[in-house]
Motif scaffolding. Sequence first.
Motif, PDB file in Angstrom:
ATOM      1  N   PRO A   1      45.654  19.476  55.830  1.00  0.00           N
ATOM      2  CA  PRO A   1      46.137  18.984  54.529  1.00  0.00           C
ATOM      3  C   PRO A   1      47.619  18.621  54.551  1.00  0.00           C
ATOM      4  O   PRO A   1      48.031  17.627  53.950  1.00  0.00           O
ATOM      5  CB  PRO A   1      45.852  20.150  53.575  1.00  0.00           C
ATOM      6  CG  PRO A   1      44.741  20.900  54.217  1.00  0.00           C
ATOM      7  CD  PRO A   1      44.989  20.788  55.690  1.00  0.00           C
TER       8      PRO A   1
ATOM      9  N   ALA B   1      44.833  20.892  44.538  1.00  0.00           N
ATOM     10  CA  ALA B   1      44.973  21.752  45.711  1.00  0.00           C
ATOM     11  C   ALA B   1      44.814  23.216  45.343  1.00  0.00           C
ATOM     12  O   ALA B   1      44.186  23.990  46.074  1.00  0.00           O
ATOM     13  CB  ALA B   1      46.331  21.511  46.360  1.00  0.00           C
ATOM     14  N   VAL B   2      45.384  23.605  44.205  1.00  0.00           N
ATOM     15  CA  VAL B   2      45.250  25.002  43.753  1.00  0.00           C
ATOM     16  C   VAL B   2      43.790  25.330  43.440  1.00  0.00           C
ATOM     17  O   VAL B   2      43.292  26.419  43.769  1.00  0.00           O
ATOM     18  CB  VAL B   2      46.139  25.250  42.522  1.00  0.00           C
ATOM     19  CG1 VAL B   2      45.876  26.632  41.942  1.00  0.00           C
ATOM     20  CG2 VAL B   2      47.607  25.106  42.891  1.00  0.00           C
TER      21      VAL B   2
ATOM     22  N   SER C   1      41.025  23.800  44.598  1.00  0.00           N
ATOM     23  CA  SER C   1      40.084  23.658  45.709  1.00  0.00           C
ATOM     24  C   SER C   1      40.301  24.671  46.816  1.00  0.00           C
ATOM     25  O   SER C   1      39.433  24.836  47.676  1.00  0.00           O
ATOM     26  CB  SER C   1      40.177  22.240  46.291  1.00  0.00           C
ATOM     27  OG  SER C   1      41.488  21.986  46.777  1.00  0.00           O
ATOM     28  N   GLY C   2      41.448  25.343  46.848  1.00  0.00           N
ATOM     29  CA  GLY C   2      41.717  26.300  47.905  1.00  0.00           C
ATOM     30  C   GLY C   2      42.231  25.613  49.158  1.00  0.00           C
ATOM     31  O   GLY C   2      42.544  24.429  49.169  1.00  0.00           O
ATOM     32  N   ALA C   3      42.297  26.383  50.234  1.00  0.00           N
ATOM     33  CA  ALA C   3      42.902  25.875  51.465  1.00  0.00           C
ATOM     34  C   ALA C   3      41.944  25.063  52.321  1.00  0.00           C
ATOM     35  O   ALA C   3      42.374  24.387  53.245  1.00  0.00           O
ATOM     36  CB  ALA C   3      43.448  27.044  52.292  1.00  0.00           C
ATOM     37  N   HIS C   4      40.651  25.131  52.057  1.00  0.00           N
ATOM     38  CA  HIS C   4      39.683  24.452  52.914  1.00  0.00           C
ATOM     39  C   HIS C   4      38.790  23.556  52.064  1.00  0.00           C
ATOM     40  O   HIS C   4      38.725  23.667  50.846  1.00  0.00           O
ATOM     41  CB  HIS C   4      38.838  25.475  53.680  1.00  0.00           C
ATOM     42  CG  HIS C   4      39.657  26.416  54.512  1.00  0.00           C
ATOM     43  ND1 HIS C   4      40.227  26.060  55.720  1.00  0.00           N
ATOM     44  CD2 HIS C   4      40.003  27.716  54.308  1.00  0.00           C
ATOM     45  CE1 HIS C   4      40.888  27.088  56.219  1.00  0.00           C
ATOM     46  NE2 HIS C   4      40.761  28.116  55.385  1.00  0.00           N
TER      47      HIS C   4
ATOM     48  N   GLY D   1      37.964  18.827  49.081  1.00  0.00           N
ATOM     49  CA  GLY D   1      38.827  18.765  47.909  1.00  0.00           C
ATOM     50  C   GLY D   1      40.294  18.964  48.234  1.00  0.00           C
ATOM     51  O   GLY D   1      41.169  18.292  47.677  1.00  0.00           O
ATOM     52  N   SER D   2      40.587  19.873  49.155  1.00  0.00           N
ATOM     53  CA  SER D   2      41.980  20.117  49.534  1.00  0.00           C
ATOM     54  C   SER D   2      42.571  18.926  50.266  1.00  0.00           C
ATOM     55  O   SER D   2      43.753  18.606  50.104  1.00  0.00           O
ATOM     56  CB  SER D   2      42.075  21.368  50.414  1.00  0.00           C
ATOM     57  OG  SER D   2      41.399  21.173  51.646  1.00  0.00           O
ATOM     58  N   LEU D   3      41.743  18.228  51.061  1.00  0.00           N
ATOM     59  CA  LEU D   3      42.228  17.051  51.786  1.00  0.00           C
ATOM     60  C   LEU D   3      42.527  15.908  50.830  1.00  0.00           C
ATOM     61  O   LEU D   3      43.556  15.231  50.953  1.00  0.00           O
ATOM     62  CB  LEU D   3      41.196  16.619  52.824  1.00  0.00           C
ATOM     63  CG  LEU D   3      40.789  17.684  53.860  1.00  0.00           C
ATOM     64  CD1 LEU D   3      39.777  17.106  54.848  1.00  0.00           C
ATOM     65  CD2 LEU D   3      42.006  18.221  54.592  1.00  0.00           C
TER      66      LEU D   3
ATOM     67  N   SER E   1      43.224  16.209  47.644  1.00  0.00           N
ATOM     68  CA  SER E   1      44.380  16.614  46.849  1.00  0.00           C
ATOM     69  C   SER E   1      45.679  16.434  47.622  1.00  0.00           C
ATOM     70  O   SER E   1      46.701  16.036  47.058  1.00  0.00           O
ATOM     71  CB  SER E   1      44.232  18.087  46.425  1.00  0.00           C
ATOM     72  OG  SER E   1      43.092  18.271  45.614  1.00  0.00           O
ATOM     73  N   ALA E   2      45.638  16.719  48.933  1.00  0.00           N
ATOM     74  CA  ALA E   2      46.833  16.544  49.758  1.00  0.00           C
ATOM     75  C   ALA E   2      47.247  15.080  49.817  1.00  0.00           C
ATOM     76  O   ALA E   2      48.441  14.754  49.737  1.00  0.00           O
ATOM     77  CB  ALA E   2      46.574  17.082  51.166  1.00  0.00           C
TER      78      ALA E   2
END
Length: 257
Positions: free
Chosen positions: A16, A72-73, A75-78, A81-83, A85-86
């Motif tokens: 991310p 990002a918050v 979806s979490g770190a994985h 969704g995190s990608l 959001s990044a």
Amino acid sequence: MGHWWYRNIVEPGKLPLLLALLSFVTSFLVTRVITRLIRAGRGPFRNVTPGGLHVHHVVPGVVLVIIGGFGAVASGAHGVGSLISAVLFGLGAGLVLDEFALILHLDDVYWSEQGRKSVEIVVLTAALVALVLGGFLPFGVNDLTADERQNRGLVAMNTALNFFLALVALWKGKARTALFGVVIPFVALIGAIRLARPGSPYAKRFYANRPQARAKAGLRAFHHDRRWAAKRRRFENFIGGTPDPERTAAPKEPPPH
């Protein structure tokens, strides 16, 4: 190559961050190309002015930063969704920081000398994120051995000391050194022990009654600026475009008696 990618990017969870950095740089470069075309009157691009109101691109940038940050918050770190959001966050951050000078001065200084601050802050941000992505963790914690990591007191002391050195460098008027010093410890140490910049809070506090130190600091700053200012200016002009020449107001005639 696949092993390196998994070992250094995917496994540490840096994908991310990498996507955010790439989208950030891409957003800034594309925006600068478009604004330079608009400035030159070339291409199909025009300013967005609904109802005569000029909508600066910092506005959609703020929207993208908010969506990407909260996404990002949530979806979490994985996960995908995190990608996503990044990427959204990086695109928005590029738009926002491209008009950093406008936010700082609360004025449309995009093509003025003050607008250079936007290019400078973008370059600094990209460099810092790239250092973190490449393995430089803040405060030099990554330099500790496995045995030293078990000693939490040593880690805390190392963190506090390096942060203090970065603050001293900032106090001495060396903002760039302080920023990079947060990531690279020896940079903060060099900035903290060297002479302060003239006009900095440190110089005003400790050089007021020391004319020799004040003169030496001024001479060192002069030589440093003469060596690097022109190169930095050419680099900023290459990336962001040459600012408009300063318009000198005509002297007013004295009022009649």
